[in-house]
Write a protein that holds these residues in place. Structure first.
Motif, short mmCIF file in Angstrom:
data_model
loop_
_atom_site.label_atom_id
_atom_site.label_comp_id
_atom_site.label_asym_id
_atom_site.label_seq_id
_atom_site.Cartn_x
_atom_site.Cartn_y
_atom_site.Cartn_z
N MET A 1 0.84 -1.21 0.00
CA MET A 1 0.00 0.00 0.00
C MET A 1 0.88 1.26 0.00
O MET A 1 1.95 1.29 0.59
CB MET A 1 -0.90 -0.02 1.25
N MET A 2 0.38 2.29 -0.65
CA MET A 2 1.12 3.55 -0.70
C MET A 2 1.09 4.26 0.66
O MET A 2 0.12 4.16 1.39
CB MET A 2 0.48 4.48 -1.73
N ASN A 3 2.17 4.96 0.94
CA ASN A 3 2.23 5.72 2.19
C ASN A 3 2.20 7.23 1.94
O ASN A 3 2.73 7.69 0.93
CB ASN A 3 3.51 5.39 2.94
N ASP A 4 1.59 7.95 2.85
CA ASP A 4 1.76 9.40 2.88
C ASP A 4 2.93 9.71 3.80
O ASP A 4 3.16 8.99 4.78
CB ASP A 4 0.52 10.08 3.49
N VAL A 5 3.65 10.77 3.50
CA VAL A 5 4.68 11.24 4.42
C VAL A 5 4.29 12.63 4.90
O VAL A 5 3.89 13.49 4.11
CB VAL A 5 6.07 11.26 3.74
N TRP A 6 4.36 12.81 6.20
CA TRP A 6 3.99 14.09 6.81
C TRP A 6 5.22 14.68 7.48
O TRP A 6 5.99 13.96 8.12
CB TRP A 6 2.93 13.88 7.89
N LEU A 7 5.35 15.98 7.34
CA LEU A 7 6.45 16.65 8.03
C LEU A 7 5.85 17.55 9.10
O LEU A 7 4.92 18.31 8.84
CB LEU A 7 7.22 17.47 6.99
N LEU A 8 6.37 17.43 10.30
CA LEU A 8 5.85 18.20 11.43
C LEU A 8 6.94 19.11 11.98
O LEU A 8 8.07 18.67 12.19
CB LEU A 8 5.42 17.26 12.57
N LYS A 9 6.58 20.37 12.21
CA LYS A 9 7.57 21.28 12.79
C LYS A 9 7.26 21.52 14.25
O LYS A 9 6.17 22.00 14.58
CB LYS A 9 7.52 22.63 12.08
N PRO A 10 8.17 21.19 15.13
CA PRO A 10 7.92 21.46 16.55
C PRO A 10 7.84 22.97 16.82
O PRO A 10 8.51 23.75 16.15
CB PRO A 10 9.10 20.83 17.28
N ALA A 11 6.99 23.35 17.76
CA ALA A 11 6.89 24.76 18.15
C ALA A 11 7.86 25.00 19.31
O ALA A 11 8.33 24.06 19.90
CB ALA A 11 5.47 25.07 18.62
N GLU A 12 8.19 26.20 19.59
CA GLU A 12 8.89 26.60 20.82
C GLU A 12 10.11 25.80 21.26
O GLU A 12 10.83 26.25 22.13
CB GLU A 12 7.91 26.66 22.01
N LEU A 13 10.29 24.58 20.73
CA LEU A 13 11.40 23.76 21.26
C LEU A 13 12.74 24.42 21.02
O LEU A 13 13.68 24.22 21.80
CB LEU A 13 11.41 22.37 20.62
N SER A 14 12.82 25.23 19.97
CA SER A 14 14.10 25.87 19.67
C SER A 14 14.50 26.81 20.82
O SER A 14 15.66 27.18 20.94
CB SER A 14 13.99 26.65 18.37
N LEU A 15 13.52 27.18 21.64
CA LEU A 15 13.84 28.09 22.75
C LEU A 15 14.44 27.35 23.94
O LEU A 15 14.95 27.96 24.86
CB LEU A 15 12.56 28.79 23.23
N LYS A 16 14.33 26.01 23.92
CA LYS A 16 14.74 25.26 25.10
C LYS A 16 16.25 24.97 25.06
O LYS A 16 16.80 24.70 24.00
CB LYS A 16 13.98 23.93 25.16
N GLY A 17 16.84 25.02 26.22
CA GLY A 17 18.27 24.74 26.29
C GLY A 17 18.55 23.27 26.56
O GLY A 17 18.25 22.41 25.74
N ASP A 18 19.06 23.00 27.77
CA ASP A 18 19.51 21.65 28.11
C ASP A 18 18.40 20.60 28.04
O ASP A 18 18.66 19.44 27.77
CB ASP A 18 20.08 21.64 29.53
N ASN A 19 17.18 21.00 28.35
CA ASN A 19 16.13 19.97 28.38
C ASN A 19 15.39 19.81 27.06
O ASN A 19 14.37 19.16 26.98
CB ASN A 19 15.15 20.19 29.53
N ARG A 20 15.94 20.40 26.02
CA ARG A 20 15.33 20.27 24.70
C ARG A 20 15.15 18.81 24.30
O ARG A 20 14.12 18.40 23.82
CB ARG A 20 16.23 20.98 23.70
N LYS A 21 16.22 18.01 24.56
CA LYS A 21 16.16 16.58 24.21
C LYS A 21 14.95 15.90 24.85
O LYS A 21 14.27 15.11 24.21
CB LYS A 21 17.43 15.87 24.68
N SER A 22 14.73 16.20 26.12
CA SER A 22 13.63 15.50 26.79
C SER A 22 12.27 15.99 26.26
O SER A 22 11.33 15.22 26.14
CB SER A 22 13.74 15.64 28.31
N PHE A 23 12.18 17.26 25.90
CA PHE A 23 10.94 17.77 25.29
C PHE A 23 10.68 17.06 23.96
O PHE A 23 9.55 16.67 23.66
CB PHE A 23 11.04 19.28 25.05
N GLU A 24 11.76 16.89 23.19
CA GLU A 24 11.60 16.22 21.90
C GLU A 24 11.12 14.79 22.08
O GLU A 24 10.28 14.29 21.34
CB GLU A 24 12.93 16.23 21.12
N GLY A 25 11.66 14.15 23.12
CA GLY A 25 11.27 12.77 23.41
C GLY A 25 9.80 12.67 23.79
O GLY A 25 9.10 11.75 23.35
#
Ligand code: ATP
Ligand code: MG
Length: 388
Positions: A1-25
């Motif tokens: 079956m064919m797949n759709d691909v979606w691209l998602l842009k996180p909001a505000e995460l670029s503002l986060k420092g050390d805990n950015r990784k955990s927010f992304e998770g």
């Protein structure tokens, strides 16, 4: 079956420092849970270089759109064409996007190209020129307008090439699950669901408590709170709703308190019960739909009375909103139509015609103590119903 691909842009995460990784998770695991709820393979989400990619079967397109429109923590998303990083493939993808744009009746566009992969032979500028040329050659109804385009075709050169146009705006905010848990006091009204939604958008997990006075309030009133919690919960990764019977508390207030004070005293009792419930479920704050001076019980003095026995912070995200703005938010999140259904809320029972407007905290507490509500509140908490 064919797949759709979606691209998602996180909001505000670029503002986060050390805990950015955990927010992304957290955001990633929220997406995985939502995919799993749709019966989809949760491994089909990837995170690289500040973007999330989802692969989903084409026949689920509508459900995925719906899911993404409820996902807190992304600033936007788009369905994308992925192709190899060669110029010919990219240009033909641009033409495909151009066709979608003309199908919408739009006749101007521009190309916006970005290279994360700097080894790609063309610069972003070259890509824009070539893309614009290819599209206008192929589609005579479309013209380039760099300053005021009807739509933008975006080309991103990363691990692969991604081409898309249009796209939708996301809810923004921080992923639910990054800011602790709050206990929302959820009535059947317009305000409190919006308050819960706004705190979820700041990353909070939400539990909710609803007080009813059956049989003085109907079963419909209770069901209304359940429905509101479901809609609100669709943005909060689910809400656990605790339903408490406050009939005895209200009867005691009616018997013993001076009539003008009944609403403020009831609010104090609700806060106290909500705080007790909050401690059991490890909530770190209470959340209400209160807005300054909206009604008599929400003057600054009465708000002060209401929270005077509470240690947890009381978050009131609507404190500075006027009613019109709150209604607009309620319509946007889809709770408004349910909220305005007629019902008798427990606050309306025995509500005084001439309430205290500027209650004194000491007086409020002295009156409150004569009511001896502790046992009644504990009983209400011990006997809760819970809806997930
Ligand atoms: P809403 O504020 O949700 O529109 P409302 O305006 O009728 O309802 P108010 O009487 O203004 O509610 O109450 C202020 C706040 O107190 C509500 O936003 C809500 O957080 C809380 N509250 C009121 N009644 C209840 C209830 N029956 N159960 C739980 N919380 C309640
Ligand atoms: Mg209100």
């Amino acid at each position: 079956m064919m797949n759709d691909v979606w691209l998602l842009k996180p909001a505000e995460l670029s503002l986060k420092g050390d805990n950015r990784k955990s927010f992304e998770g957290v955001l990633k695991s929220n997406i995985q849970r939502l995919l799993a709820a749709l019966g989809e393979d949760k491994t089909k989400v990837k995170f690289t270089k500040g973007r999330y990619y989802l692969q989903t079967p084409c026949d689920k397109s509508e459900q995925i759109e719906n899911m993404l429109s409820h996902l807190v923590g992304i600033s936007g998303w788009a369905k994308v064409i992925t192709c190899e990083k060669n110029v010919e493939a990219i240009l033909s993808a641009c033409i495909e996007e151009g066709k979608k744009i003309t199908a919408k009746g739009i006749n101007t566009f521009k190309i916006d190209a970005r290279r994360t992969d700097k080894s790609f032979p063309l610069t972003s500028y070259d890509l824009c020129c070539k893309g614009g040329e290819a599209v206008t050659d192929a589609l005579h109804d479309l013209k380039v307008d760099i300053h005021n385009p009807g739509d933008t075709i975006r080309v991103e050169i990363r691990e692969k090439a991604f081409v898309y146009s249009g796209g939708s705006k996301g809810l923004g905010g921080l992923p639910v699950g990054t800011a602790g848990r709050g206990m929302l006091l959820l009535s059947g009204g317009i305000d409190s669901p919006v308050a819960g939604f706004l705190m979820a958008c700041r990353g909070m997990n939400i539990d909710a408590v609803h007080f009813h006075s059956y049989p003085y309030t109907s079963n419909d009133a209770k069901q209304k709170a359940v429905r509101l919690s479901r809609i609100t919960g669709s943005y909060c990764m689910g809400i656990k709703l605790y339903i408490l019977n406050f009939t005895k508390v209200q009867m005691r207030i009616k018997e013993k308190a001076p009539l003008p004070w009944t609403t403020v005293l009831l609010r104090m009792a609700m806060m106290e019960a909500a705080e007790k419930a909050a401690r059991k479920t490890k909530c770190k704050a209470l959340i209400t739909g209160e807005s300054l001076s909206q009604v008599a019980s929400q003057t600054i003095e009465n708000l002060n009375c209401t929270q005077s026995r509470i240690k947890l912070p009381v978050l009131r995200p609507l404190i500075g909103f006027d009613k019109h703005s709150i209604i607009r938010e309620a319509q946007r999140i889809g709770t408004y139509d349910v909220s305005i259904e007629p019902h008798v809320d427990c606050c309306m029972l025995f509500s005084p015609a001439h309430p205290v407007l500027h209650g004194d905290v000491k007086e409020a507490n002295a009156l409150y103590e004569t009511l001896e509500l502790d046992t009644l509140i504990d009983e209400a908490i011990a006997d809760y119903e819970v809806v997930k």
